[in-house]
Scaffold this motif. Structure first.
Motif, PDB file in Angstrom:
ATOM      1  N   THR A 396     117.267 -31.122  86.119  1.00  0.00           N
ATOM      2  CA  THR A 396     116.809 -30.117  87.093  1.00  0.00           C
ATOM      3  C   THR A 396     116.783 -28.608  86.573  1.00  0.00           C
ATOM      4  O   THR A 396     117.918 -28.168  86.230  1.00  0.00           O
ATOM      5  CB  THR A 396     117.630 -30.180  88.509  1.00  0.00           C
ATOM      6  OG1 THR A 396     117.837 -31.555  89.073  1.00  0.00           O
ATOM      7  CG2 THR A 396     116.748 -29.280  89.431  1.00  0.00           C
ATOM      8  N   THR A 397     115.402 -28.353  86.182  1.00  0.00           N
ATOM      9  CA  THR A 397     115.315 -26.867  85.747  1.00  0.00           C
ATOM     10  C   THR A 397     115.456 -25.943  86.837  1.00  0.00           C
ATOM     11  O   THR A 397     114.957 -26.070  87.693  1.00  0.00           O
ATOM     12  CB  THR A 397     114.154 -26.824  85.167  1.00  0.00           C
ATOM     13  OG1 THR A 397     114.297 -27.418  83.862  1.00  0.00           O
ATOM     14  CG2 THR A 397     113.940 -25.429  84.493  1.00  0.00           C
ATOM     15  N   ARG A 407     115.474 -20.907  92.229  1.00  0.00           N
ATOM     16  CA  ARG A 407     114.352 -22.037  92.372  1.00  0.00           C
ATOM     17  C   ARG A 407     114.697 -23.409  91.551  1.00  0.00           C
ATOM     18  O   ARG A 407     115.110 -23.188  90.390  1.00  0.00           O
ATOM     19  CB  ARG A 407     113.121 -21.350  91.601  1.00  0.00           C
ATOM     20  CG  ARG A 407     112.672 -19.993  92.345  1.00  0.00           C
ATOM     21  CD  ARG A 407     111.805 -20.004  93.344  1.00  0.00           C
ATOM     22  NE  ARG A 407     111.403 -18.760  93.672  1.00  0.00           N
ATOM     23  CZ  ARG A 407     110.122 -18.265  93.250  1.00  0.00           C
ATOM     24  NH1 ARG A 407     109.509 -18.482  92.142  1.00  0.00           N
ATOM     25  NH2 ARG A 407     109.873 -17.118  93.677  1.00  0.00           N
ATOM     26  N   ASN A 409     113.331 -26.811  89.960  1.00  0.00           N
ATOM     27  CA  ASN A 409     111.853 -27.330  89.659  1.00  0.00           C
ATOM     28  C   ASN A 409     111.907 -28.735  90.205  1.00  0.00           C
ATOM     29  O   ASN A 409     112.698 -29.502  89.528  1.00  0.00           O
ATOM     30  CB  ASN A 409     111.811 -27.138  88.273  1.00  0.00           C
ATOM     31  CG  ASN A 409     110.333 -27.850  88.062  1.00  0.00           C
ATOM     32  OD1 ASN A 409     109.296 -27.371  88.446  1.00  0.00           O
ATOM     33  ND2 ASN A 409     110.155 -28.552  86.818  1.00  0.00           N
ATOM     34  N   THR A 411     109.360 -30.854  89.040  1.00  0.00           N
ATOM     35  CA  THR A 411     108.748 -31.781  88.423  1.00  0.00           C
ATOM     36  C   THR A 411     109.546 -31.963  87.069  1.00  0.00           C
ATOM     37  O   THR A 411     110.591 -31.726  86.745  1.00  0.00           O
ATOM     38  CB  THR A 411     107.467 -31.192  87.747  1.00  0.00           C
ATOM     39  OG1 THR A 411     107.616 -30.157  87.130  1.00  0.00           O
ATOM     40  CG2 THR A 411     106.691 -30.872  89.461  1.00  0.00           C
ATOM     41  N   ALA A 444     109.494 -20.261  87.232  1.00  0.00           N
ATOM     42  CA  ALA A 444     109.092 -21.532  88.088  1.00  0.00           C
ATOM     43  C   ALA A 444     107.705 -21.959  87.786  1.00  0.00           C
ATOM     44  O   ALA A 444     107.549 -22.976  87.858  1.00  0.00           O
ATOM     45  CB  ALA A 444     109.207 -21.015  89.371  1.00  0.00           C
ATOM     46  N   ALA A 447     107.834 -23.839  84.436  1.00  0.00           N
ATOM     47  CA  ALA A 447     108.533 -25.148  84.460  1.00  0.00           C
ATOM     48  C   ALA A 447     107.863 -26.173  85.286  1.00  0.00           C
ATOM     49  O   ALA A 447     107.914 -27.288  84.874  1.00  0.00           O
ATOM     50  CB  ALA A 447     110.039 -24.820  85.259  1.00  0.00           C
ATOM     51  N   TYR A 448     107.167 -25.690  86.321  1.00  0.00           N
ATOM     52  CA  TYR A 448     106.476 -26.587  87.161  1.00  0.00           C
ATOM     53  C   TYR A 448     105.225 -27.544  86.510  1.00  0.00           C
ATOM     54  O   TYR A 448     105.078 -28.396  86.455  1.00  0.00           O
ATOM     55  CB  TYR A 448     106.076 -26.143  88.511  1.00  0.00           C
ATOM     56  CG  TYR A 448     105.285 -26.853  89.456  1.00  0.00           C
ATOM     57  CD1 TYR A 448     106.462 -27.169  90.465  1.00  0.00           C
ATOM     58  CD2 TYR A 448     104.106 -27.306  89.532  1.00  0.00           C
ATOM     59  CE1 TYR A 448     105.846 -28.342  91.468  1.00  0.00           C
ATOM     60  CE2 TYR A 448     103.773 -28.126  90.760  1.00  0.00           C
ATOM     61  CZ  TYR A 448     104.513 -28.448  91.618  1.00  0.00           C
ATOM     62  OH  TYR A 448     104.144 -29.318  92.530  1.00  0.00           O
TER      63      TYR A 448
END
Length: 481
Positions: A396-397, A407, A409, A411, A444, A447-448
């Protein structure tokens, strides 16, 4: 945007709401949502289905019992296994028995679990700490062995609702039905992988929850609103110019990959300053290049420094040169190993660091295992200690400023654990910085999109350059909704 609030915040909101409602109303709302979710998982074939409730002593056990009563009234065969005999929710027990459900102690529970089509985990509530006790673990293992669908009430028992930590045996749910608000642990690994599909049941807490959550996970629409677009009068310089300081004689590919990511990130032009000019130009002739120091490269709106830079004197000088600038700077990879905390804290412009768990461990002076198991605390500590925006890469970033929500991420894929993918992410995110996004938004969005690009390539080995090549198509998909 999925927003998550801490356990104490949720409990405070629940107390305020319960003061306005008849007794038991909140639990009935939760039970109704839980029963509906269970019916959906059973494919609406509730009549004749075998449902086993694993119930503890808290409100989650009460939610499970009342939901079980609703399912029993629709024709399901419901058995409640009491993991805390004598402390189960009395009203829930009465409702279940009145609806025709059975109640058995934990000692007799394994047989009921093994025969179940669906198992409801109401063992531990959101305040639970540590792993499951042995008798509860045995029931959960029996459910997993039998292949039953497992639905967690509010969150899987054994995970930490506030941090996402898993400190022992825990339920691995196929779905989690949570009430009122998401809890941070549901959005952050390692707990996130235990939660399965998430379903939020609105029980009316909204007016009593603070406007600012503890954690937020952006969705397509949130990212689409942040994407930078050129205006009618834009030229490449008005759209932003990103400077890339990356690569070395030993790692020229890092420069190529960072530039590849940057060209897909929304800025109007990419300047490259470093020793890998020939490799960059041969692959991307549109790049503006120089072999001189970054300060002589020309005007930029942001810098990326570090991928494949090495740790020699030239690398140190290049990093110092970039940090002396008055524009946002993204520091990654070798740049993190050369980092002078005082130089970063002294900067007027924003600094964004993008470590993986190993690099974060060095920056924080802790073990890698501690970073990986305490991701939320670690990313907050990085942002606070260095006075930066921190993007902590991993399963999980997470992205954090010193204040405000973290935040998370949503994805990505494990296939991103491949050489060079972080270089692409750095270039992409730096380009978004140059295009004018604040550091937390740039991180954000980067990363997404990076995670979506990897997903686009499917469940098979991928390459970093392949991820970069998929970014334009992913950008368009997000923009068009």
């Amino acid at each position: 945007m999925r927003t998550a609030h801490s356990v104490e915040t949720v409990r405070t909101a629940e107390r305020a709401l319960m003061a306005e409602l008849p007794p038991g109303t909140l639990m009935q709302r939760a039970a109704a949502g839980l029963a509906a979710a269970c019916a959906d998982l059973l494919g609406r074939r509730v009549y004749g289905a075998r449902v086993t409730l694993l119930t503890g002593s808290g409100d989650n056990g009460g939610d499970a019992l009342y939901a079980g009563a609703r399912l029993a009234r629709r024709g399901a065969g419901v058995t409640a296994v009491l993991t805390a005999p004598g402390r189960a929710h009395e009203g829930g027990l009465r409702a279940l028995r009145a609806a025709g459900g059975r109640v058995v102690p934990a000692d007799d529970g394994v047989r009921a679990v093994r025969r179940a089509d669906l198992v409801v985990d109401g063992i531990v509530g959101i305040g639970g700490k540590g792993g499951l006790r042995p008798e509860a673990e045995a029931l959960v293992l029996a459910a997993e062995d039998a292949g039953a669908l497992i639905v967690a009430v509010d969150l899987p028992s054994g995970v930490d609702a506030d941090t996402g930590e898993v400190r022992g045996a825990a339920v691995r749910a196929d779905a989690t039905v949570t009430f009122g608000a998401y809890k941070p642990g549901l959005l952050i690994d390692p707990a996130r992988e235990y939660a399965g599909a998430l379903r939020l049941v609105d029980i009316g807490l909204g007016p009593w929850l603070p406007a600012e959550p503890d954690v937020e996970a952006p969705q397509h629409a949130d990212i689409a609103r942040l994407l930078p677009y050129p205006a009618a009068e834009s030229d490449k310089y008005r759209r932003g110019v990103i400077g890339i300081v990356a690569g070395s004689a030993r790692y020229p590919g890092a420069a190529v990959l960072a530039v590849a990511g940057a060209l897909s990130g929304g800025a109007g032009a990419v300047r490259y300053a470093g020793p890998a000019v020939d490799a960059v130009i041969s692959r991307f002739p549109e790049t503006l290049v120089t072999t001189g120091p970054p300060s002589k490269a020309g005007r930029v709106q942001a810098w990326v420094v570090g991928p494949g830079l090495g740790d020699g004197a030239d690398a140190r000088q290049a990093l110092e040169d970039v940090l002396a600038s008055d524009v946002p700077v993204l520091i990654d990879a070798d740049g993190l190993r050369l980092l002078d905390p005082e130089a970063v804290r002294a900067r007027a412009a924003r600094t964004l660091i993008t470590p993986h768990a190993g690099e974060a461990a060095v920056l924080l002076g802790v073990s890698r295992e501690e970073v990986e198991t305490q991701r939320l605390a670690s990313v907050r500590a990085l942002a606070d200690r260095y006075g930066v925006t921190a993007l902590l890469k991993g399963s999980t970033t997470l992205v954090a400023d010193a204040t405000g929500p973290v935040r998370a991420n949503p994805t990505g894929t494990p296939w991103l654990a491949t050489a060079g993918s972080g270089d692409v992410l750095s270039g992409l995110t730096g380009s978004l910085l140059a295009a004018g996004l604040p550091a937390i938004d740039a991180a954000a969005v980067g990363a997404y999109l990076h995670g979506l690009a990897a997903r686009r390539l499917g469940t098979a080995p991928l390459t970093a350059l392949g991820v970069a090549g998929a970014l334009r198509e992913v950008w368009r998909d997000v923009a068009e909704g």
